[in-house]
Design an enzyme around this catalytic site. Structure first.
Site, PDB file in Angstrom:
ATOM      1  N   ASP A 212       0.836  -1.190   0.000  1.00  0.00           N
ATOM      2  CA  ASP A 212       0.000   0.000   0.000  1.00  0.00           C
ATOM      3  C   ASP A 212       0.875   1.244   0.000  1.00  0.00           C
ATOM      4  O   ASP A 212       2.014   1.219   0.487  1.00  0.00           O
ATOM      5  CB  ASP A 212      -0.887   0.027   1.252  1.00  0.00           C
ATOM      6  N   ARG A 213       0.336   2.331  -0.532  1.00  0.00           N
ATOM      7  CA  ARG A 213       1.058   3.606  -0.538  1.00  0.00           C
ATOM      8  C   ARG A 213       1.512   3.918   0.896  1.00  0.00           C
ATOM      9  O   ARG A 213       0.767   3.713   1.842  1.00  0.00           O
ATOM     10  CB  ARG A 213       0.124   4.712  -1.039  1.00  0.00           C
TER      11      ARG A 213
END
Length: 169
Positions: A19-20
């Protein structure tokens, strides 16, 4: 850059996404053939995935297992479903490393790999990951998501040899 030194047309193919704002180990394939093979057999090829997270709140449980059905809404937000037969099963094992009055540091081991699995499951039990506004975090001491992919162990797609990669926090 490493591959392009050998072949200017070389490409990499993402296998293990994060995930970012999640730090840590990522995995890429050198060919689309290997990418397809690994993705088709991901659960059999990946032996171990471990993460560390700082969550809001003082967790009292020393260890446990989060076992939920996860559903993705059309908005892209994932949530825990209470309806039997809906969603995909997600299993995460956790152990408490240390805590204070405001935060807890956890080690997490994934048995399944669902979108936003760790983030959704921890928020569902009242311990959102610090910096995770999407799933209810109110604080961000690191100024980013406090989630780190520290260990990835998998079988090499050609040799079958067990490969282990770590990334310290």
């Amino acid at each position: 850059d490493h591959l392009k030194q050998r072949d200017n047309k070389a490409r990499v193919f993402v296998l293990h996404r994060l995930d970012r704002d999640t730090s840590g180990v990522m995995m890429f394939a050198k060919s689309q053939e290997v990418q397809n093979k690994m993705q088709a057999n991901w659960d059999e090829e990946v032996v171990n995935r471990q993460y560390s997270a700082v969550v809001e709140g003082r967790m009292k449980a020393k260890e446990g297992v989060l076992d939920n059905l996860l559903v993705e809404a059309s908005s892209g937000v994932v949530f825990v479903s209470k309806q039997a037969g809906s969603g995909k099963r997600a299993i995460t094992r956790f152990s408490l490393v240390q805590s204070n009055m405001n935060y807890s540091l956890l080690n997490l081991t994934l048995e399944t790999g669902r979108k936003n699995q760790i983030r959704v499951q921890l928020a569902h039990i009242g311990f959102p990951i610090c910096g995770d506004k999407k799933y209810g975090s109110k604080s961000s001491p690191l100024k980013r998501l406090a989630l780190h992919a520290g260990l990835l162990v998998f079988k090499h797609p050609v040799t079958g040899e067990e490969m282990k990669f770590t990334s310290p926090i």
